[in-house]
Scaffold this active site. Structure first.
Site, PDB file in Angstrom:
ATOM      1  N   SER A 123       0.827  -1.212   0.000  1.00  0.00           N
ATOM      2  CA  SER A 123       0.000   0.000   0.000  1.00  0.00           C
ATOM      3  C   SER A 123       0.856   1.254   0.000  1.00  0.00           C
ATOM      4  O   SER A 123       0.323   2.346  -0.191  1.00  0.00           O
ATOM      5  CB  SER A 123      -0.958   0.000   1.193  1.00  0.00           C
ATOM      6  N   HIS A 144      -3.377  -3.536  -5.644  1.00  0.00           N
ATOM      7  CA  HIS A 144      -3.634  -3.058  -4.284  1.00  0.00           C
ATOM      8  C   HIS A 144      -5.096  -3.251  -3.913  1.00  0.00           C
ATOM      9  O   HIS A 144      -5.970  -2.502  -4.358  1.00  0.00           O
ATOM     10  CB  HIS A 144      -3.221  -1.575  -4.175  1.00  0.00           C
ATOM     11  N   GLU A 156      -6.574  -1.172  -6.910  1.00  0.00           N
ATOM     12  CA  GLU A 156      -5.743  -0.253  -7.693  1.00  0.00           C
ATOM     13  C   GLU A 156      -4.703  -1.089  -8.453  1.00  0.00           C
ATOM     14  O   GLU A 156      -3.950  -1.843  -7.847  1.00  0.00           O
ATOM     15  CB  GLU A 156      -5.039   0.753  -6.776  1.00  0.00           C
ATOM     16  N   ASN A 194      -4.826   6.381  -1.040  1.00  0.00           N
ATOM     17  CA  ASN A 194      -4.096   6.781   0.162  1.00  0.00           C
ATOM     18  C   ASN A 194      -3.480   8.172   0.035  1.00  0.00           C
ATOM     19  O   ASN A 194      -3.040   8.747   1.025  1.00  0.00           O
ATOM     20  CB  ASN A 194      -3.029   5.748   0.522  1.00  0.00           C
TER      21      ASN A 194
HETATM   22  P1  NAI Z   1      -0.034  -9.381   8.067  1.00  0.00           P
HETATM   23  O1  NAI Z   1       1.048  -9.068   9.005  1.00  0.00           O
HETATM   24  O2  NAI Z   1      -1.403  -9.707   8.551  1.00  0.00           O
HETATM   25  O3  NAI Z   1       0.435 -10.621   7.153  1.00  0.00           O
HETATM   26  C1  NAI Z   1       1.690 -10.744   6.560  1.00  0.00           C
HETATM   27  C2  NAI Z   1       2.011 -12.228   6.422  1.00  0.00           C
HETATM   28  O4  NAI Z   1       3.174 -12.353   5.604  1.00  0.00           O
HETATM   29  C3  NAI Z   1       2.309 -12.900   7.747  1.00  0.00           C
HETATM   30  O5  NAI Z   1       1.524 -14.058   7.866  1.00  0.00           O
HETATM   31  C4  NAI Z   1       3.803 -13.241   7.655  1.00  0.00           C
HETATM   32  O6  NAI Z   1       4.137 -14.450   8.306  1.00  0.00           O
HETATM   33  C5  NAI Z   1       4.003 -13.353   6.174  1.00  0.00           C
HETATM   34  N1  NAI Z   1       5.374 -13.095   5.711  1.00  0.00           N
HETATM   35  C6  NAI Z   1       6.207 -12.122   6.131  1.00  0.00           C
HETATM   36  N2  NAI Z   1       7.351 -12.172   5.447  1.00  0.00           N
HETATM   37  C7  NAI Z   1       7.254 -13.220   4.593  1.00  0.00           C
HETATM   38  C8  NAI Z   1       8.116 -13.761   3.593  1.00  0.00           C
HETATM   39  N3  NAI Z   1       9.314 -13.259   3.376  1.00  0.00           N
HETATM   40  N4  NAI Z   1       7.672 -14.802   2.879  1.00  0.00           N
HETATM   41  C9  NAI Z   1       6.449 -15.332   3.108  1.00  0.00           C
HETATM   42  N5  NAI Z   1       5.600 -14.863   4.026  1.00  0.00           N
HETATM   43  C10 NAI Z   1       5.990 -13.809   4.752  1.00  0.00           C
HETATM   44  O7  NAI Z   1      -0.075  -8.186   7.040  1.00  0.00           O
HETATM   45  P2  NAI Z   1      -1.291  -7.650   6.134  1.00  0.00           P
HETATM   46  O8  NAI Z   1      -2.065  -6.644   6.869  1.00  0.00           O
HETATM   47  O9  NAI Z   1      -1.995  -8.827   5.553  1.00  0.00           O
HETATM   48  O10 NAI Z   1      -0.486  -6.864   5.001  1.00  0.00           O
HETATM   49  C11 NAI Z   1       0.233  -7.530   3.998  1.00  0.00           C
HETATM   50  C12 NAI Z   1       0.560  -6.592   2.864  1.00  0.00           C
HETATM   51  O11 NAI Z   1      -0.640  -6.003   2.371  1.00  0.00           O
HETATM   52  C13 NAI Z   1       1.478  -5.422   3.226  1.00  0.00           C
HETATM   53  O12 NAI Z   1       2.282  -5.137   2.102  1.00  0.00           O
HETATM   54  C14 NAI Z   1       0.490  -4.279   3.478  1.00  0.00           C
HETATM   55  O13 NAI Z   1       1.055  -3.030   3.276  1.00  0.00           O
HETATM   56  C15 NAI Z   1      -0.550  -4.576   2.415  1.00  0.00           C
HETATM   57  N6  NAI Z   1      -1.890  -4.031   2.666  1.00  0.00           N
HETATM   58  C16 NAI Z   1      -2.451  -4.105   3.910  1.00  0.00           C
HETATM   59  C17 NAI Z   1      -3.729  -3.595   4.122  1.00  0.00           C
HETATM   60  C18 NAI Z   1      -4.353  -3.691   5.467  1.00  0.00           C
HETATM   61  O14 NAI Z   1      -5.361  -2.985   5.697  1.00  0.00           O
HETATM   62  N7  NAI Z   1      -3.864  -4.499   6.372  1.00  0.00           N
HETATM   63  C19 NAI Z   1      -4.523  -2.987   3.024  1.00  0.00           C
HETATM   64  C20 NAI Z   1      -3.862  -3.039   1.735  1.00  0.00           C
HETATM   65  C21 NAI Z   1      -2.585  -3.508   1.591  1.00  0.00           C
END
Ligand code: NAI
Length: 505
Positions: A123, A144, A156, A194
C-alpha cells in the site's frame, strides 16, 4: 488483452489478513490458488479461516454448501515456495518492507515462468523500486486490494516505470473478472486512494487542534451534512491510529515533506500513548465496556421565525431556500449578493474566509456562516459559525431558521471554511493535483474514492458541482487565512477555471 484464464494457477504469498482475503477472492472466481507463508502452518490455518468465513455465508444463505466445498478445495496451502513454480500470477502480501519484498521478487523471478505476472499488494512502497534490479521488471505490477479484500470492491492496478502495459491491462481485466472494481494508476506515493484521502483525516484533526468543536460534533457533521459514512475520528479509531499515522508519514516523507501531507501532532500523541483506537480500547473515543459515545453538540434556539428574505442567487445553497418553503417559511426574494436575511441576521454560505473577516471586508452585520452540505434537501445537520460582533439575538434567529428547515445546527468556532466545505475543497484539490500529475484519469480518481473509501461523490465531480471558481476561491481564502502552502490551490483547478474547462472530459 483479456483476463487470466480460469485454469491459470494463482499463487498468494503471505497468509495474513490481506493474503487470506485475496486468496479467497481468487478461489471464489474459480482459480486454483496456492497459498504460501514462511511461518510454518500459517497457510493451512488461513485456509481453515477462509473455510469458516464461507461457512458463515452458507448459514446466511448467501452461498450454496457445494460452492463452499469447491472454493475450499481450490485453496491449497503449501509449505515451500518452490511449490509455486507453475503459477501464472503471484500476488505477494507479505510484510511491508522494501528489502524483504525485493528479495522475494528476485527469488520468484528465478522460480516462475517468464510470462508469470508478479503482483504486489503493497500500500505504500514504490512498484518501480520493487521491480528495480530484476531481470524482468516489466512483469511487476501493483495489485492493491482494500481491507477486507473479499468485501471491498476497489483494486488499484499500479504501473511502475517498467511495467509492461499489457501486463497491467491483463491484471485489470482479471480483477474485473473476479468481480472487483479495478482502477489504473501509476506508482506515485499513496497511489490514488491513500493520497487523495489524506485531507479527509487531516482537516478534521486540524479543526480539533484549533478548538473548532469536539470529536463527536465534527464526526456528526461529516456524516449528517457531508454524507460520508463515518467521520474522521470514528474512522481513524477503526483503522487504528498507528496504521493511519504511518500511512500519512510515509506519504509526507515520499513527497519530501510537502506540507499538504503534514502529519498531525494530535494523532501522534494518541499513537505515543498507545491509544490506537478500537483495537486498544481507546482512541479519540473510549471502547471500554459500557462506555457511552458522546453526543454531538446541538444549538437550541429561543427565537421564532416565520419568514426570511433571499437576496440574489444563493448558488449551491439554493435548495435550502426551497426546503424552508416546503417547511412553511415565507421566503421572499430580492436582488442582492447571495445572502439570506432573517430578523437581524445575515446568513451566507462560507467562501473559506473567517466569519469575522468576511463581515468586515463585505460590510455585513450579524453575519452567520453556513457550511456546505452534500445535499441541502436531505442533510439532517449543518454547521454554523459567526462573526465576533454577531449579536446573540441574530445568532438565535439564524439557528431558528435552519431548525425550521428540519436541520440540527452545530456551532463551530470561527475557523475558515467550517467543516464539510474545507474538507471537500481540500479533497478536490488533492484529486486535481493527482489528475494533473497523471496519477489516474478523472473517472478513475473519482471511482477509486467512491469504491475504495465509500465517499458519497467523487472529489472531482464534487468540485464541478460546486463550481471550479468557487472551489478555487475557498482554497485561496484558506491559504490566505493560514498563510501556508498546505492550502495552495492546484494549478489544474486554476487552469480549468480560467479556460472554462471541466476536470472530467
Ligand atoms: P499481516 O502481518 O497480517 O500478514 C503478513 C504475512 O506475511 C504474515 O503471515 C507473515 O508471516 C508473512 N510473511 C512475512 N514475510 C514473509 C516472507 N518473506 N515470505 C512469506 N511470508 C511472509 O499483514 P497484512 O495486513 O496482511 O499486510 C500484507 C501486505 O498487504 C502489506 O504489504 C500491506 O502493506 C498490504 N496491505 C495491507 C492492508 C491492510 O489494511 N492491512 C490494506 C492493503 C494492503
Amino acid at each position: 488483452m483479456g483476463a487470466l484464464d480460469n485454469n491459470a494457477l494463482v499463487a498468494v504469498i503471505g497468509a495474513g489478513a490481506m493474503g487470506a482475503g485475496i486468496a479467497q477472492v481468487a478461489a471464489q472466481a474459480g482459480h486454483t490458488v496456492k497459498l504460501y507463508d514462511n511461518r510454518p502452518g500459517a497457510a493451512a490455518q488461513a485456509v481453515a479461516g477462509i473455510d469458516r468465513q464461507l461457512g458463515r455465508l452458507v448459514e446466511k444463505g448467501r452461498l450454496q454448501p457445494e460452492a463452499r466445498e469447491a472454493i475450499t478445495a481450490r485453496l491449497q496451502p503449501v509449505e515451500a515456495i518452490e511449490a509455486l513454480t507453475d503459477a501464472c500470477l503471484v500476488i505477494e502480501a507479505i510484510v511491508e518492507n522494501l528489502q524483504v519484498k525485493q528479495a522475494l521478487l528476485l527469488q520468484l523471478e528465478t522460480l516462475c515462468a517468464p510470462h508469470c505476472i508478479l503482483a504486489s499488494n503493497t500500500s505504500s512502497l514504490s512498484i518501480t523500486s520493487l521491480a528495480a534490479g530484476l531481470q524482468r521488471p516489466q512483469q511487476v505490477v501493483g495489485m492493491h486490494f482494500f481491507n477486507p479484500a473479499p468485501l471491498m470492491a476497489l483494486v488499484e492496478i499500479v504501473r511502475g516505470l517498467a511495467t509492461a502495459p499489457a501486463v497491467a491491462a491483463q491484471l485489470y481485466e482479471t480483477a474485473k473478472a473476479w468481480g472487483k472494481q479495478p482502477v489504473q494508476t501509476r506508482s506515485t506515493p499513496g497511489f490514488i486512494v491513500n493520497r487523495v484521502a489524506r485531507p479527509f483525516y487531516a482537516e478534521s484533526l486540524r479543526l480539533l487542534q484549533e478548538g473548532a468543536a469536539d470529536c463527536a460534533t465534527l464526526d456528526a457533521l461529516l456524516r449528517d451534512a457531508g454524507g460520508f459514512r463515518m467521520g474522521a475520528f470514528e474512522l481513524t479509531d477503526l483503522i487504528g491510529h498507528d496504521v493511519n499515522y504511518a500511512v500519512t508519514c510515509s506519504v509526507f516523507d515520499a513527497f519530501y515533506g510537502d506540507f499538504r501531507f503534514q502529519p498531525s501532532l494530535a494523532q501522534k500523541e494518541l499513537v505515543d500513548a498507545g491509544r490506537l483506537g478500537r483495537k486498544s480500547g481507546q482512541g479519540f473515543y473510549s471502547y471500554a465496556e459500557g462506555a457511552q459515545r458522546p453526543h454531538a453538540d446541538e444549538l437550541q434556539s429561543q427565537a421564532t421565525v416565520e419568514c426570511c428574505v433571499v437576496e440574489g442567487n444563493l448558488g449551491v445553497l439554493q435548495p435550502l431556500a426551497e426546503r424552508l418553503r416546503d417547511n412553511g417559511v415565507a421566503v421572499s426574494e430580492r436582488a442582492g449578493l447571495g445572502l439570506i436575511q432573517v430578523g437581524d441576521a445575515t446568513l451566507a454560505l462560507s467562501d473559506g474566509r473567517l466569519a469575522s473577516q468576511r463581515a468586515r471586508e463585505d460590510g455585513l452585520r450579524n453575519l452567520v456562516l453556513v457550511d456546505l452540505a452534500l445535499d441541502y434537501r436531505s442533510a439532517s445537520r449543518i454547521a454554523v459559525s459567526w462573526s465576533a460582533d454577531t449579536t446573540s439575538l441574530a445568532r438565535d434567529q439564524a439557528v431558528a431558521l435552519l431548525q425550521r428547515a428540519g436541520l440540527r445546527v452545530s456551532a463551530i468556532a470561527d475557523l475558515p471554511g467550517l467543516v464539510v466545505l474545507r474538507t471537500v475543497a481540500m479533497l478536490a484539490n488533492e484529486a486535481a493535483d493527482a489528475l494533473l500529475q497523471g496519477v489516474g484519469s478523472a473517472a478513475n480518481i473519482d471511482l477509486a474514492m467512491c469504491a475504495g473509501v465509500n465517499y458519497p461523490l467523487g472529489p472531482l465531480a464534487w468540485a464541478e458541482q460546486l463550481g471550479l471558481g468557487y472551489t478555487l476561491r475557498v482554497l485561496e481564502n484558506l491559504q490566505r487565512s493560514y498563510g501556508e502552502s498546505r492550502y495552495r490551490p492546484s494549478l489544474l483547478l486554476r487552469r480549468c477555471d480560467a479556460q472554462g474547462a471541466r476536470l472530467h472530459e
